[in-house]
Design a protein around this motif. Structure first.
Motif, PDB file in Angstrom:
ATOM      1  N   PHE A  76     -32.362 -10.632 -19.381  1.00 26.34           N
ATOM      2  CA  PHE A  76     -32.951 -10.481 -20.717  1.00 26.34           C
ATOM      3  C   PHE A  76     -33.223 -11.849 -21.333  1.00 26.34           C
ATOM      4  CE2 PHE A  76     -32.994  -9.903 -25.273  1.00 26.34           C
ATOM      5  CZ  PHE A  76     -33.646  -8.687 -25.456  1.00 26.34           C
ATOM      6  N   ARG A  77     -32.223 -12.723 -21.287  1.00 25.51           N
ATOM      7  CA  ARG A  77     -32.382 -14.067 -21.855  1.00 25.51           C
ATOM      8  C   ARG A  77     -33.508 -14.830 -21.157  1.00 25.51           C
ATOM      9  NH1 ARG A  77     -28.059 -16.116 -24.868  1.00 25.51           N
ATOM     10  NH2 ARG A  77     -26.221 -14.785 -24.963  1.00 25.51           N
ATOM     11  N   ARG A  78     -33.631 -14.624 -19.869  1.00 18.08           N
ATOM     12  CA  ARG A  78     -34.629 -15.350 -19.071  1.00 18.08           C
ATOM     13  C   ARG A  78     -36.046 -14.867 -19.348  1.00 18.08           C
ATOM     14  NH1 ARG A  78     -37.509 -18.884 -16.271  1.00 18.08           N
ATOM     15  NH2 ARG A  78     -38.087 -18.344 -14.163  1.00 18.08           N
ATOM     16  N   LEU A  79     -36.215 -13.544 -19.489  1.00 15.89           N
ATOM     17  CA  LEU A  79     -37.561 -12.977 -19.521  1.00 15.89           C
ATOM     18  C   LEU A  79     -38.083 -12.615 -20.906  1.00 15.89           C
ATOM     19  CD1 LEU A  79     -37.262 -10.551 -16.443  1.00 15.89           C
ATOM     20  CD2 LEU A  79     -38.352 -12.794 -16.490  1.00 15.89           C
ATOM     21  N   LEU A 107     -53.159  -3.042 -27.426  1.00 12.59           N
ATOM     22  CA  LEU A 107     -51.862  -2.665 -28.001  1.00 12.59           C
ATOM     23  C   LEU A 107     -51.045  -1.828 -27.016  1.00 12.59           C
ATOM     24  CD1 LEU A 107     -52.751  -1.809 -31.715  1.00 12.59           C
ATOM     25  CD2 LEU A 107     -51.684  -3.882 -30.806  1.00 12.59           C
ATOM     26  N   LYS A 108     -51.721  -0.944 -26.307  1.00 12.94           N
ATOM     27  CA  LYS A 108     -51.021  -0.147 -25.293  1.00 12.94           C
ATOM     28  C   LYS A 108     -50.488  -1.056 -24.182  1.00 12.94           C
ATOM     29  CE  LYS A 108     -53.915   3.937 -26.085  1.00 12.94           C
ATOM     30  NZ  LYS A 108     -54.989   4.803 -25.534  1.00 12.94           N
ATOM     31  N   SER A 109     -51.303  -2.027 -23.791  1.00 12.32           N
ATOM     32  CA  SER A 109     -50.870  -2.943 -22.730  1.00 12.32           C
ATOM     33  C   SER A 109     -49.717  -3.824 -23.216  1.00 12.32           C
ATOM     34  CB  SER A 109     -52.039  -3.809 -22.251  1.00 12.32           C
ATOM     35  OG  SER A 109     -52.411  -4.771 -23.218  1.00 12.32           O
ATOM     36  N   ALA A 110     -49.749  -4.213 -24.493  1.00 11.50           N
ATOM     37  CA  ALA A 110     -48.675  -5.031 -25.061  1.00 11.50           C
ATOM     38  C   ALA A 110     -47.357  -4.259 -25.073  1.00 11.50           C
ATOM     39  CB  ALA A 110     -49.043  -5.468 -26.480  1.00 11.50           C
ATOM     40  N   PHE A 111     -47.438  -3.004 -25.484  1.00 14.60           N
ATOM     41  CA  PHE A 111     -46.254  -2.147 -25.516  1.00 14.60           C
ATOM     42  C   PHE A 111     -45.680  -1.981 -24.107  1.00 14.60           C
ATOM     43  CE2 PHE A 111     -44.152   2.006 -25.416  1.00 14.60           C
ATOM     44  CZ  PHE A 111     -43.315   1.917 -26.521  1.00 14.60           C
ATOM     45  N   SER A 112     -46.559  -1.731 -23.141  1.00 14.72           N
ATOM     46  CA  SER A 112     -46.095  -1.544 -21.766  1.00 14.72           C
ATOM     47  C   SER A 112     -45.533  -2.841 -21.183  1.00 14.72           C
ATOM     48  CB  SER A 112     -47.233  -1.015 -20.886  1.00 14.72           C
ATOM     49  OG  SER A 112     -48.253  -1.989 -20.720  1.00 14.72           O
ATOM     50  N   SER A 113     -46.050  -3.977 -21.625  1.00 16.05           N
ATOM     51  CA  SER A 113     -45.563  -5.269 -21.137  1.00 16.05           C
ATOM     52  C   SER A 113     -44.146  -5.542 -21.635  1.00 16.05           C
ATOM     53  CB  SER A 113     -46.489  -6.397 -21.597  1.00 16.05           C
ATOM     54  OG  SER A 113     -47.787  -6.217 -21.107  1.00 16.05           O
ATOM     55  N   ILE A 114     -43.927  -5.297 -22.918  1.00 18.12           N
ATOM     56  CA  ILE A 114     -42.615  -5.549 -23.511  1.00 18.12           C
ATOM     57  C   ILE A 114     -41.540  -4.672 -22.875  1.00 18.12           C
ATOM     58  CG2 ILE A 114     -41.280  -5.168 -25.627  1.00 18.12           C
ATOM     59  CD1 ILE A 114     -42.719  -7.827 -25.603  1.00 18.12           C
ATOM     60  N   PHE A 115     -41.904  -3.447 -22.531  1.00 16.76           N
ATOM     61  CA  PHE A 115     -40.928  -2.532 -21.944  1.00 16.76           C
ATOM     62  C   PHE A 115     -41.046  -2.445 -20.424  1.00 16.76           C
ATOM     63  CE2 PHE A 115     -41.121  -1.218 -26.383  1.00 16.76           C
ATOM     64  CZ  PHE A 115     -39.760  -1.163 -26.681  1.00 16.76           C
ATOM     65  N   PHE A 116     -41.744  -3.410 -19.852  1.00 19.09           N
ATOM     66  CA  PHE A 116     -41.790  -3.626 -18.412  1.00 19.09           C
ATOM     67  C   PHE A 116     -42.253  -2.417 -17.598  1.00 19.09           C
ATOM     68  CE2 PHE A 116     -38.600  -6.704 -19.982  1.00 19.09           C
ATOM     69  CZ  PHE A 116     -39.235  -7.867 -19.588  1.00 19.09           C
ATOM     70  N   TRP A 143     -48.294  -7.399 -15.168  1.00 18.27           N
ATOM     71  CA  TRP A 143     -47.931  -6.385 -14.174  1.00 18.27           C
ATOM     72  C   TRP A 143     -46.825  -6.892 -13.253  1.00 18.27           C
ATOM     73  CZ3 TRP A 143     -48.036  -7.006  -8.906  1.00 18.27           C
ATOM     74  CH2 TRP A 143     -48.738  -8.117  -8.420  1.00 18.27           C
ATOM     75  N   SER A 144     -46.893  -8.174 -12.889  1.00 26.21           N
ATOM     76  CA  SER A 144     -45.906  -8.705 -11.939  1.00 26.21           C
ATOM     77  C   SER A 144     -44.529  -8.856 -12.587  1.00 26.21           C
ATOM     78  CB  SER A 144     -46.374 -10.052 -11.368  1.00 26.21           C
ATOM     79  OG  SER A 144     -46.453 -11.030 -12.382  1.00 26.21           O
ATOM     80  N   LEU A 145     -44.490  -9.131 -13.893  1.00 24.82           N
ATOM     81  CA  LEU A 145     -43.206  -9.214 -14.603  1.00 24.82           C
ATOM     82  C   LEU A 145     -42.549  -7.846 -14.651  1.00 24.82           C
ATOM     83  CD1 LEU A 145     -44.214 -11.488 -17.625  1.00 24.82           C
ATOM     84  CD2 LEU A 145     -43.481 -12.153 -15.336  1.00 24.82           C
ATOM     85  N   SER A 146     -43.359  -6.815 -14.897  1.00 26.19           N
ATOM     86  CA  SER A 146     -42.834  -5.451 -14.904  1.00 26.19           C
ATOM     87  C   SER A 146     -42.302  -5.079 -13.522  1.00 26.19           C
ATOM     88  CB  SER A 146     -43.933  -4.472 -15.323  1.00 26.19           C
ATOM     89  OG  SER A 146     -44.345  -4.715 -16.651  1.00 26.19           O
TER      90      SER A 146
END
Length: 641
Positions: A76-79, A107-116, A143-146
């Motif tokens: 969590f701290r890292r990402l 906005l949908k992509s931002a939401f999905s990014s934050i929640f991986f 996508w790769s972070l998720s």
């Protein structure tokens, strides 16, 4: 304590270098440099698998226990803090730059990014990575972070269970997982390239490759004075840069070719001798520092490049590209120094960090959601639906109905009523959402069967069929239709496709077959297609000056249009094919009567003063769809009185 390995940060530097040069679209002797630079992500995945497994392996083998709580807190701290900053800043820019339909998608992509889960979101939204080298979707790169976070969620638990019960078989299990994932990727790629690219089941082997290196790090360490470390390192670096220079199609990855950069990375990690010249280069301060800021640099570079492309700044001017790279590095450095390093510091208690992040994000998204209408009013009415991919709008169980090859969507309002089948290419898919709403409101049923470039026609000519359109899809369509004793089939042929005589005969045979079976056929005659993208035309005018757009719209003679005579000539063959069919259960719709010879004589218009009728040159907008569906519903109402 894990020994610090500077060459790992150097490898990260090589990985991010490939990604940035790829997205910058830098040309060298009229050829794009690093066409395979996107494979830098695959290098990151191997490194992640190695480092995460190394942490788990060392902790468990020394203490015979593993703290999941501490592990996930470190992740969590890292990402999260740096990602949160990127999403918030990007959203502010998106508010002022993106058109309303684009902003909602953002906005949908931002939401999905934050929640991986952005890899899942982009796959089901139909956003193929690599459709263009640099996309106009600012957060597509998340996508790769998720993917990584999903790996972190499952893999530690799996590894802990293996250690707990069958530690002696750890290599066997990892090799088995590697083979299953890799074989799955190779087998699924030809028919499902998007799923293969985005999803963990087909990407897991890349992480597992790194994991195998970690659990065997001490067992197979090479002698310092041996030639093998140098040989492996040189080979590894050659494989990586060969991949950057010679590989290019994202649709082929992950697959056999992906073994080149991933095994190249593995060879470098494996040859850990400090006397190794390649490792000495990778431990160089410049490349190592680039690796240290690689996470932040990966996060920042894509929105910066993407927004500049949307604004028309990211052209072929090398000076602008270099400027954008420098700006990305500056943002990355500041992000690394003031966000990454600060929040990794244990003096910030995790609970406080979690509460702070949650408060900032929830407050921000709350404000943004309430400002959507304000953002919409910021743009002229005609720009509201620009760039909206109408052919991907219709979904069932979160997955688009477009591109389904066998298991088609079925929207059933009343199972006792006949089914209406919409069959064709993306042109047909662009108006299936409005048709679905119209039919369901009347208690009628719709089964859309739309695929890219795939009309209701059996493919016979070599070269015309591909993974998106082939006879298997046509057979699946026919089989599903024939499950019903009767129904209505809505069909269209794209006049831009070059059909052979065999194709035409097959089409006529199929139509007559279904007519004899008692099915009703609705022929949608050729829809005029423009040579210029409507969204891009309106976009360019608005970006240049709102005054220019108003001036353009105030005189309908300026409207983007297609010469009617040219359209008739190009579509003549399709008209002849359709006119050869006669039957009492055959109905026809003439789109050219809707778009042509109305405001401007001998022209087919692409928009009016307030609405665009096309998204690009071929696909209908919401307004254009409504015009077509009005005519379709007249026929449907006649059939089902």
């Amino acid at each position: 304590m894990n020994k610090y390995r500077g060459e790992i940060d150097g490898l990260r530097g090589v990985a991010i270098l490939g990604v940035i040069i790829y997205h910058a679209e830098i040309l060298f002797i009229n050829k794009q440099l690093f066409t395979g630079g996107f494979l830098g992500v695959d290098i990151f995945l191997v490194i992640s698998g190695f480092l995460i497994t190394r942490i788990i392996n060392n902790e468990y083998t020394k203490e015979r226990k593993f703290s999941f709580k501490k592990f996930y807190q470190r992740r969590f701290r890292r990402l999260v803090p740096a990602l949160t900053a990127v999403v918030i800043i990007s959203t502010i820019f998106a508010f002022f730059i993106l058109y309303p339909s684009q902003f909602l998608f953002f906005l949908k992509s931002a939401f999905s990014s934050i929640f991986f889960f952005s890899n899942i979101f982009f796959h089901y939204a139909g956003e193929s990575y690599g459709q263009s080298v640099l996309t106009t979707i600012p957060l597509l790169h998340t996508w790769s972070l998720s993917l990584e976070e999903q790996f972190y969620l499952f893999f530690p638990v799996m590894l802990f269970i293996i250690y707990k019960f069958r530690e002696d078989k750890i290599n066997l299990f990892l090799i088995l997982f590697f083979l299953i994932s890799f074989i799955f990727a190779v087998l699924i790629n030809p028919k499902h390239p998007s799923f293969n690219f985005y999803m963990l089941p087909s990407r897991g082997w890349e992480f597992i490759l790194g994991a195998l290196l970690a659990v065997n790090e001490k067992k197979f360490s090479l002698r310092q004075n041996s030639l093998w470390p140098s040989l492996f390192s040189y080979t590894g670096l050659i494989l990586i840069f060969y991949s950057y220079i010679n590989l290019e199609s994202t649709n082929e990855h992950p697959g056999l070719n992906t073994l080149l950069p991933t095994f190249g990375t593995a060879l470098i990690i494996f040859s850990s001798s400090s006397n190794n010249y390649i490792n000495f280069i990778l431990s160089n301060n410049i490349i190592k520092k680039l690796g240290l800021i690689s996470y932040s640099l990966y996060l920042w570079h894509h929105p910066i490049f993407s927004f500049s492309k949307i604004l028309g700044l990211n052209n072929d001017d090398i000076k602008i590209k270099i400027f954008l790279i420098v700006v990305s590095i500056i943002f990355a450095y500041l992000s690394f120094k003031f966000i990454e390093q600060n929040f990794r510091n244990r003096k910030y208690k995790f609970k406080k960090l979690l509460v702070l992040s949650s408060t900032i994000l929830s407050s921000f998204f709350f404000i943004v959601l309430f400002s959507i209408s304000t953002q919409k009013n910021y743009f002229p009415e005609i720009t509201q639906d620009l760039y909206q991919k109408t052919w991907f709008k219709t979904k069932q169980y979160f997955k688009p109905c477009f591109q389904r090859k066998k298991y088609f969507c079925e929207f059933i309002a009343n199972d006792k009523n006949e089914k209406i089948f919409l069959v064709g290419s993306s042109v047909m898919a662009s108006f299936q959402e409005e048709l679905k709403e119209s039919l369901l409101s009347k208690g009628l049923n719709l089964i859309p069967m739309t695929n890219p470039g795939c009309d209701f026609i059996s493919v016979t000519e070599i070269g015309f069929g591909d993974k998106f359109c082939n006879n298997t899809i046509q057979v699946n369509r026919k089989n599903r239709i024939l499950q019903e004793k009767n129904g209505t089939i809505i069909i269209h042929l794209n006049y831009k496709n070059d059909y052979s005589k065999k194709d035409t005969i097959n089409f006529l045979n199929d139509i007559n077959f279904f007519l004899k079976k008692g099915y009703k056929i609705v022929l949608v005659y050729p829809i005029p297609q423009l040579e210029e993208s409507v969204s891009r035309k309106i976009d360019n005018l608005f970006r240049a000056s709102n005054k220019n757009l108003n001036s353009y719209l105030n005189d309908y003679k300026n409207y983007l249009s297609l010469d009617y005579s040219k359209f008739k000539k190009e579509s003549e063959n399709i008209f002849k094919i359709f006119e050869n069919i006669n039957h009492e259960k055959l109905y026809s719709i003439y789109p050219h009567d809707i778009f042509c010879n109305r405001l401007i004589k001998n022209e087919c218009i692409a928009h009016d003063n307030n609405d665009i009728f096309y998204i690009d040159g071929a696909h209908l907008s919401r307004s254009g769809s409504m015009l077509i569906n009005k005519e379709i519903m007249k026929i449907i109402n006649t059939i089902y009185k």
